[in-house]
Design a protein around this motif. Sequence first.
Motif, short mmCIF file in Angstrom:
data_model
loop_
_atom_site.label_atom_id
_atom_site.label_comp_id
_atom_site.label_asym_id
_atom_site.label_seq_id
_atom_site.Cartn_x
_atom_site.Cartn_y
_atom_site.Cartn_z
N ILE A 150 0.86 -1.17 0.00
CA ILE A 150 0.00 0.00 0.00
C ILE A 150 0.90 1.23 0.00
O ILE A 150 1.82 1.33 0.81
N VAL A 151 0.63 2.16 -0.94
CA VAL A 151 1.41 3.39 -1.01
C VAL A 151 0.47 4.59 -1.10
O VAL A 151 -0.72 4.44 -1.38
N ARG A 152 1.04 5.76 -0.88
CA ARG A 152 0.31 7.00 -1.11
C ARG A 152 0.87 7.64 -2.39
O ARG A 152 0.55 7.20 -3.48
N SER A 153 1.75 8.62 -2.24
CA SER A 153 2.36 9.23 -3.43
C SER A 153 3.75 8.67 -3.70
O SER A 153 4.49 9.19 -4.52
N ASP A 154 4.10 7.60 -3.02
CA ASP A 154 5.41 6.99 -3.14
C ASP A 154 5.62 6.42 -4.55
O ASP A 154 4.69 5.86 -5.14
N LYS A 155 6.83 6.53 -5.07
CA LYS A 155 7.13 6.09 -6.42
C LYS A 155 7.38 4.58 -6.45
O LYS A 155 8.31 4.07 -5.81
N VAL A 156 6.52 3.89 -7.20
CA VAL A 156 6.71 2.45 -7.40
C VAL A 156 7.24 2.28 -8.83
O VAL A 156 6.49 2.12 -9.79
N THR A 157 8.56 2.36 -8.95
CA THR A 157 9.24 2.34 -10.24
C THR A 157 9.59 0.92 -10.65
O THR A 157 9.39 -0.04 -9.90
N LEU B 170 6.00 -9.86 -4.98
CA LEU B 170 4.86 -8.94 -5.03
C LEU B 170 3.78 -9.39 -6.01
O LEU B 170 4.06 -9.76 -7.15
N LYS B 171 2.53 -9.32 -5.55
CA LYS B 171 1.38 -9.68 -6.38
C LYS B 171 0.43 -8.51 -6.61
O LYS B 171 -0.27 -8.47 -7.62
N ILE B 172 0.38 -7.58 -5.67
CA ILE B 172 -0.56 -6.46 -5.79
C ILE B 172 -0.02 -5.22 -5.12
O ILE B 172 0.59 -5.28 -4.05
N VAL B 173 -0.23 -4.07 -5.79
CA VAL B 173 0.07 -2.74 -5.23
C VAL B 173 -1.23 -1.96 -5.23
O VAL B 173 -1.91 -1.90 -6.26
N VAL B 174 -1.57 -1.36 -4.11
CA VAL B 174 -2.75 -0.48 -4.07
C VAL B 174 -2.30 0.93 -3.73
O VAL B 174 -1.66 1.17 -2.71
N GLY C 13 -5.43 8.99 -8.11
CA GLY C 13 -4.36 9.03 -9.11
C GLY C 13 -3.37 7.90 -8.90
O GLY C 13 -3.14 7.47 -7.77
N PHE C 14 -2.79 7.42 -10.00
CA PHE C 14 -1.84 6.31 -9.88
C PHE C 14 -0.63 6.49 -10.79
O PHE C 14 0.06 5.55 -11.13
N ASP C 15 -0.36 7.75 -11.16
CA ASP C 15 0.77 8.01 -12.04
C ASP C 15 2.12 7.88 -11.34
O ASP C 15 3.18 8.00 -11.98
N ASN C 16 2.11 7.63 -10.05
CA ASN C 16 3.35 7.36 -9.32
C ASN C 16 3.76 5.89 -9.37
O ASN C 16 4.80 5.51 -8.84
N VAL C 17 2.94 5.08 -10.03
CA VAL C 17 3.22 3.65 -10.17
C VAL C 17 3.45 3.34 -11.65
O VAL C 17 2.68 3.77 -12.51
N ASP C 18 4.50 2.60 -11.95
CA ASP C 18 4.78 2.18 -13.32
C ASP C 18 3.85 1.01 -13.65
O ASP C 18 4.20 -0.16 -13.50
N ILE C 19 2.65 1.36 -14.11
CA ILE C 19 1.63 0.32 -14.28
C ILE C 19 1.94 -0.61 -15.45
O ILE C 19 1.58 -1.79 -15.42
N ALA C 20 2.59 -0.10 -16.48
CA ALA C 20 2.92 -0.95 -17.63
C ALA C 20 3.94 -2.02 -17.24
O ALA C 20 3.78 -3.20 -17.58
N TYR C 21 4.96 -1.62 -16.51
CA TYR C 21 5.97 -2.59 -16.08
C TYR C 21 5.39 -3.56 -15.06
O TYR C 21 5.72 -4.74 -15.05
N ALA C 22 4.50 -3.04 -14.21
CA ALA C 22 3.83 -3.93 -13.25
C ALA C 22 3.05 -5.02 -13.96
O ALA C 22 3.06 -6.19 -13.55
N LYS C 23 2.41 -4.64 -15.06
CA LYS C 23 1.65 -5.63 -15.83
C LYS C 23 2.59 -6.69 -16.40
O LYS C 23 2.28 -7.89 -16.38
N GLU C 24 3.75 -6.25 -16.90
CA GLU C 24 4.75 -7.22 -17.41
C GLU C 24 5.18 -8.18 -16.32
O GLU C 24 5.46 -9.36 -16.58
N LYS C 25 5.23 -7.71 -15.09
CA LYS C 25 5.67 -8.52 -13.96
C LYS C 25 4.50 -9.29 -13.32
O LYS C 25 4.68 -9.94 -12.29
N ASN C 26 3.31 -9.18 -13.95
CA ASN C 26 2.10 -9.83 -13.43
C ASN C 26 1.74 -9.33 -12.03
O ASN C 26 1.26 -10.09 -11.18
N VAL D 222 -0.70 -6.84 -10.04
CA VAL D 222 -1.94 -6.07 -10.14
C VAL D 222 -1.73 -4.72 -9.47
O VAL D 222 -1.19 -4.64 -8.37
N VAL D 223 -2.16 -3.65 -10.14
CA VAL D 223 -2.13 -2.31 -9.56
C VAL D 223 -3.56 -1.80 -9.45
O VAL D 223 -4.32 -1.85 -10.41
#
Length: 305
Positions: free
Chosen positions: A53-60, A70-74, A79-92, A94-95
């Motif tokens: 679980i993060v707030r504005s923290d960068k999940v790069t 890791l299986k899920i980031v909430v 807003g969720f632009d602080n999380v690299d959602i495309a790379y997270a998808k590659e890593k399976n 869930v964001v």
Amino acid sequence: MKVLVATEKPFAAAAVNGIKAEVEGAGHQLVLLEKYTEKQQLLDAVADVEAMIVRSDKVTAEVLDAAKALKIVVRAGAGFDNVDIAYAKEKNVVVENTPGQNSNAVAELVFGLLVYAVRNFYNGKSGSELLGKKLGILAFGNVGRNVARIAKGFGMDVYAYDAFCPKDVIEAAGVKAVDSQDALFENCDVVSLHIPATPETKQSINAALVGKMKKGGILVNTARKEVINEPELLKLLEERTDLKYVSDIMPDAHEEFCKFEGRYFATPKKMGAQTAEANINAGIAAAKQINAFFADGCTKFQVNK
């Protein structure tokens, strides 16, 4: 399962207690990383957790690579632009976000900024009232709907445009739907931005668009600074001395905007969701979503499908 709460800017104590009750009540282990100052602290903390679980923290990408289990980031917030959602998808991985939990807090701030602007930033000179003014809402999501609700209490005439929300849904809320962004800016005295920062929206709020506003127009931005074309808005404010810009996101060109004294204001830090209630709501919602994910695979709020 091990659940990490990684917050450089911590949740309120009541939120942490609520998250702890939810996570541990479901039989999971909670780990807290608060007020961290080095990226390495985050990289070390994510090494063996299944959820985060993060707030504005960068999940790069670097963080995601370090989080082997890791299986899920909430993201506790909309807003969720602080999380690299495309790379997270590659890593399976869930964001998810927690839409709606901060909505009222952001909407109330819109009117805090707006009253400040129409009263000339409380400089002692005569200002104007919101009653009867036309308010345009750009994007009619959770925040936009709350803005509309509050605007009616001020007696404003409310309009909205949302490319992804049907007109009948907007009008069912007692709001006039318009056909385009251009029409919203042309018709309204005030425009409030509630669009996300996406490849399509970044720098989309430009001089051509804002320049369509009526004399004395006010632009309110509680969305993301990236949606503003700052060089063009600066030039427009030079040319249109009647326009005002207020925001809870300090622009990159803040010092240049400051020359427009009496027509520009930005809070030092993003303030939209900074209420005790929103803080608690978003944190507990994030914990509940993680529990639902591990209980039955629920991904209702996934943003990287």
